[in-house]
Design a protein around this motif. Structure first.
Motif, PDB file in Angstrom:
ATOM      1  N   ASN A 126     -23.181  -2.913  -5.921  1.00  0.00           N
ATOM      2  CA  ASN A 126     -22.260  -1.836  -5.552  1.00  0.00           C
ATOM      3  C   ASN A 126     -22.170  -0.783  -6.646  1.00  0.00           C
ATOM      4  N   ALA A 127     -22.126  -1.224  -7.897  1.00  0.00           N
ATOM      5  CA  ALA A 127     -22.058  -0.273  -9.006  1.00  0.00           C
ATOM      6  C   ALA A 127     -23.336   0.553  -9.090  1.00  0.00           C
ATOM      7  N   LEU A 128     -24.481  -0.087  -8.874  1.00  0.00           N
ATOM      8  CA  LEU A 128     -25.756   0.621  -8.950  1.00  0.00           C
ATOM      9  C   LEU A 128     -25.825   1.727  -7.899  1.00  0.00           C
ATOM     10  N   VAL A 129     -25.365   1.424  -6.682  1.00  0.00           N
ATOM     11  CA  VAL A 129     -25.386   2.415  -5.605  1.00  0.00           C
ATOM     12  C   VAL A 129     -24.345   3.499  -5.855  1.00  0.00           C
ATOM     13  N   ALA A 130     -23.141   3.112  -6.248  1.00  0.00           N
ATOM     14  CA  ALA A 130     -22.059   4.078  -6.437  1.00  0.00           C
ATOM     15  C   ALA A 130     -22.362   5.076  -7.549  1.00  0.00           C
ATOM     16  N   LYS A 131     -23.029   4.620  -8.602  1.00  0.00           N
ATOM     17  CA  LYS A 131     -23.272   5.486  -9.759  1.00  0.00           C
ATOM     18  C   LYS A 131     -24.726   5.946  -9.878  1.00  0.00           C
ATOM     19  N   GLY A 132     -25.567   5.522  -8.938  1.00  0.00           N
ATOM     20  CA  GLY A 132     -26.956   5.937  -8.979  1.00  0.00           C
ATOM     21  C   GLY A 132     -27.690   5.444 -10.216  1.00  0.00           C
ATOM     22  N   GLU A 133     -27.384   4.224 -10.632  1.00  0.00           N
ATOM     23  CA  GLU A 133     -27.959   3.687 -11.864  1.00  0.00           C
ATOM     24  C   GLU A 133     -29.232   2.886 -11.593  1.00  0.00           C
ATOM     25  N   ASP A 134     -30.023   2.726 -12.654  1.00  0.00           N
ATOM     26  CA  ASP A 134     -31.273   1.981 -12.596  1.00  0.00           C
ATOM     27  C   ASP A 134     -31.024   0.552 -13.081  1.00  0.00           C
ATOM     28  N   PRO A 135     -31.363  -0.465 -12.272  1.00  0.00           N
ATOM     29  CA  PRO A 135     -31.145  -1.850 -12.722  1.00  0.00           C
ATOM     30  C   PRO A 135     -31.829  -2.166 -14.046  1.00  0.00           C
ATOM     31  N   LYS A 136     -32.928  -1.508 -14.325  1.00  0.00           N
ATOM     32  CA  LYS A 136     -33.670  -1.803 -15.561  1.00  0.00           C
ATOM     33  C   LYS A 136     -32.867  -1.436 -16.805  1.00  0.00           C
ATOM     34  N   THR A 137     -31.962  -0.476 -16.698  1.00  0.00           N
ATOM     35  CA  THR A 137     -31.131  -0.146 -17.857  1.00  0.00           C
ATOM     36  C   THR A 137     -30.192  -1.305 -18.193  1.00  0.00           C
ATOM     37  N   TYR A 138     -29.770  -2.036 -17.161  1.00  0.00           N
ATOM     38  CA  TYR A 138     -28.945  -3.228 -17.387  1.00  0.00           C
ATOM     39  C   TYR A 138     -29.793  -4.359 -17.949  1.00  0.00           C
ATOM     40  N   GLY A 139     -30.998  -4.511 -17.432  1.00  0.00           N
ATOM     41  CA  GLY A 139     -31.891  -5.551 -17.933  1.00  0.00           C
ATOM     42  C   GLY A 139     -32.237  -5.367 -19.392  1.00  0.00           C
ATOM     43  N   ALA A 140     -32.311  -4.117 -19.840  1.00  0.00           N
ATOM     44  CA  ALA A 140     -32.625  -3.834 -21.240  1.00  0.00           C
ATOM     45  C   ALA A 140     -31.435  -4.075 -22.152  1.00  0.00           C
ATOM     46  N   LEU A 141     -30.236  -4.123 -21.578  1.00  0.00           N
ATOM     47  CA  LEU A 141     -29.014  -4.201 -22.384  1.00  0.00           C
ATOM     48  C   LEU A 141     -28.485  -5.621 -22.546  1.00  0.00           C
ATOM     49  N   PHE A 142     -28.536  -6.419 -21.490  1.00  0.00           N
ATOM     50  CA  PHE A 142     -27.900  -7.739 -21.501  1.00  0.00           C
ATOM     51  C   PHE A 142     -28.910  -8.854 -21.766  1.00  0.00           C
ATOM     52  N   ASP A 143     -28.408  -9.955 -22.311  1.00  0.00           N
ATOM     53  CA  ASP A 143     -29.238 -11.145 -22.503  1.00  0.00           C
ATOM     54  C   ASP A 143     -29.452 -11.876 -21.183  1.00  0.00           C
ATOM     55  N   THR A 144     -28.388 -11.984 -20.400  1.00  0.00           N
ATOM     56  CA  THR A 144     -28.447 -12.626 -19.084  1.00  0.00           C
ATOM     57  C   THR A 144     -27.581 -11.841 -18.111  1.00  0.00           C
ATOM     58  N   ILE A 145     -27.990 -11.842 -16.842  1.00  0.00           N
ATOM     59  CA  ILE A 145     -27.243 -11.169 -15.778  1.00  0.00           C
ATOM     60  C   ILE A 145     -27.240 -12.082 -14.561  1.00  0.00           C
ATOM     61  N   SER A 146     -26.065 -12.256 -13.948  1.00  0.00           N
ATOM     62  CA  SER A 146     -25.997 -12.960 -12.676  1.00  0.00           C
ATOM     63  C   SER A 146     -25.724 -11.940 -11.573  1.00  0.00           C
ATOM     64  N   VAL A 147     -26.450 -12.062 -10.463  1.00  0.00           N
ATOM     65  CA  VAL A 147     -26.232 -11.184  -9.314  1.00  0.00           C
ATOM     66  C   VAL A 147     -26.062 -12.038  -8.064  1.00  0.00           C
ATOM     67  N   CYS A 148     -25.141 -11.614  -7.206  1.00  0.00           N
ATOM     68  CA  CYS A 148     -24.823 -12.373  -6.002  1.00  0.00           C
ATOM     69  C   CYS A 148     -25.504 -11.749  -4.794  1.00  0.00           C
ATOM     70  N   LEU A 149     -26.068 -12.578  -3.940  1.00  0.00           N
ATOM     71  CA  LEU A 149     -26.723 -12.121  -2.717  1.00  0.00           C
ATOM     72  C   LEU A 149     -25.812 -12.247  -1.499  1.00  0.00           C
ATOM     73  N   SER A 150     -24.742 -13.018  -1.625  1.00  0.00           N
ATOM     74  CA  SER A 150     -23.896 -13.335  -0.466  1.00  0.00           C
ATOM     75  C   SER A 150     -22.627 -12.491  -0.407  1.00  0.00           C
ATOM     76  N   LYS A 151     -22.567 -11.443  -1.199  1.00  0.00           N
ATOM     77  CA  LYS A 151     -21.430 -10.516  -1.089  1.00  0.00           C
ATOM     78  C   LYS A 151     -21.917  -9.268  -0.361  1.00  0.00           C
ATOM     79  N   GLY A 152     -22.021  -8.145  -1.005  1.00  0.00           N
ATOM     80  CA  GLY A 152     -22.365  -6.912  -0.308  1.00  0.00           C
ATOM     81  C   GLY A 152     -23.697  -6.925   0.395  1.00  0.00           C
ATOM     82  N   LEU A 153     -24.635  -7.735  -0.063  1.00  0.00           N
ATOM     83  CA  LEU A 153     -25.969  -7.737   0.544  1.00  0.00           C
ATOM     84  C   LEU A 153     -26.040  -8.546   1.834  1.00  0.00           C
ATOM     85  N   GLY A 154     -25.007  -9.324   2.132  1.00  0.00           N
ATOM     86  CA  GLY A 154     -24.918  -9.959   3.442  1.00  0.00           C
ATOM     87  C   GLY A 154     -25.682 -11.248   3.623  1.00  0.00           C
ATOM     88  N   CYS A 155     -26.120 -11.886   2.539  1.00  0.00           N
ATOM     89  CA  CYS A 155     -26.823 -13.169   2.677  1.00  0.00           C
ATOM     90  C   CYS A 155     -25.836 -14.311   2.895  1.00  0.00           C
TER      91      CYS A 155
END
Length: 343
Positions: free
Chosen positions: A176-205
């Motif tokens: 949701n943040a990526l879409v709302a702010k037009g951000e690139d996921p790779k900028t987050y990947g370059a910043l954090f050691d680990t990232i958890s992302v959920c598929l069963s919330k906004g993405l509908g899984c």
């Protein structure tokens, strides 16, 4: 018409997603032999520009695994007082890792780098827990779907580097943040050691989260997932849903955000609504004046109209828009909210 705005976890798989699930190629993921799971992990790792990824049954398990990766028993992590890892994961920080939380009084679930630095215990003072990890949540659930300022995240990374701390992102609603702010996921990947992302919330899984990070962390994450009971067999049926969602149901999150803003504007028109938190994504948090309505009475009034929302305690209520909340449902809900003024 039944309308469920309790959470974005209430969705059902779309027809396209069901077809992808039913035709998925599967194997035994405990032996890392499920081609669909492997494809999902590679897809998410590539999306964030990170070295590796691991599929999990839940976001709580991804966060708890990350915490265990970055800490030792007796350590302490720093997080905002609204953080999901502290408030909504059943005390797993202490149960699973033997770690305590230093809570920071941020704004809508977001801390400043200066606050993080002030919360770090002196590493040579053995009477206090050793600070070893900083946990961020984006978007913030209890903060009403708020999105972090990326420059502040960079500033906190500098603090972590200066003090040798791990840096984990609970990105359950990062999509949701990526879409709302037009951000690139790779900028987050370059910043954090680990990232958890959920598929069963906004993405509908129907099920699933992914932990991404450096390979040195993810190799150990596989063992921790096993210990926590997160190994699944023919999990490719679920992973196929994740692949489909990323390909077909990602950009549409903007529709949920627009509906949330419109709901917030309608709520603001009600004389007995005391406050509506700023709305950036798909979560609406508001308070009512309990001299007119109690929260229970308000919930009951909506329930009688077949609209389900949730109370968060302390006089706060929450609505969450999602892909199964249709345009017709939205129009109907706006009318019902407006009609409450005259009751």
């Amino acid at each position: 018409m039944e309308i469920n705005l309790i959470s974005d976890t209430v969705t059902k798989p779309s027809p396209g997603m069901l077809k992808a699930m039913m035709t998925a190629k599967v194997g035994d993921d405990v032996f890392k032999a499920d081609p669909s799971v492997n494809a999902l992990e590679e897809k998410v790792a590539t999306l964030f520009g990170m070295e590796a990824a691991l599929f999990f049954p839940s976001g709580t398990m991804t966060n708890q695994t990350a915490i265990k990766l970055h800490t030792n028993p007796g350590d302490q992590l720093i997080c905002d007082k609204y953080a999901h890892v502290y408030n909504y994961e059943g005390g797993g920080v202490s149960f699973n890792s033997g770690v305590s939380c230093k809570l920071v009084d941020g704004e809508r679930g977001m801390m400043k780098a200066s606050q993080v630095e002030a919360a770090i215990n002196p590493p040579d003072f053995y009477h206090s827990p050793l600070t070893s990890l900083v946990c961020i949540e984006n978007t913030t659930n209890k903060g009403g779907g708020a999105c972090w300022d990326f420059e502040e995240l960079i500033a906190i990374r500098k603090v972590c580097d200066a003090y040798g701390l791990g840096y984990h992102l609970d990105g359950a609603r990062l999509w949701n943040a990526l879409v709302a702010k037009g951000e690139d996921p790779k900028t987050y990947g370059a910043l954090f050691d680990t990232i958890s992302v959920c598929l069963s919330k906004g993405l509908g899984c129907p099920v699933g989260s992914v932990l991404v990070g450096k390979k040195k962390y993810l190799d150990n994450a596989l063992r921790i997932r096993k210990i926590l009971g997160g190994g699944m067999r023919q999990a490719g049926f679920l992973a196929a849903a994740g692949i489909y969602a990323l390909d077909h149901q990602f950009e549409r999150l903007a529709e949920d955000h627009l509906k949330a803003i419109e709901l917030g504007k309608q709520l603001e028109k009600l004389s007995f609504v005391k406050k509506v938190e700023p709305i950036e994504t798909n979560i609406i948090i508001f308070e009512i004046n309990e001299e007119k309505w109690t929260t229970d009475e308000f919930l009951e009034a909506l329930s009688k109209k077949n609209i389900q929302i949730i109370g968060m305690g302390q006089g706060k209520l929450r609505m969450v828009t999602h892909m199964d909340y249709t345009g017709d449902m939205h129009t109907h809900t706006l009318k019902i909210i407006a009609s409450l003024e005259g009751l």
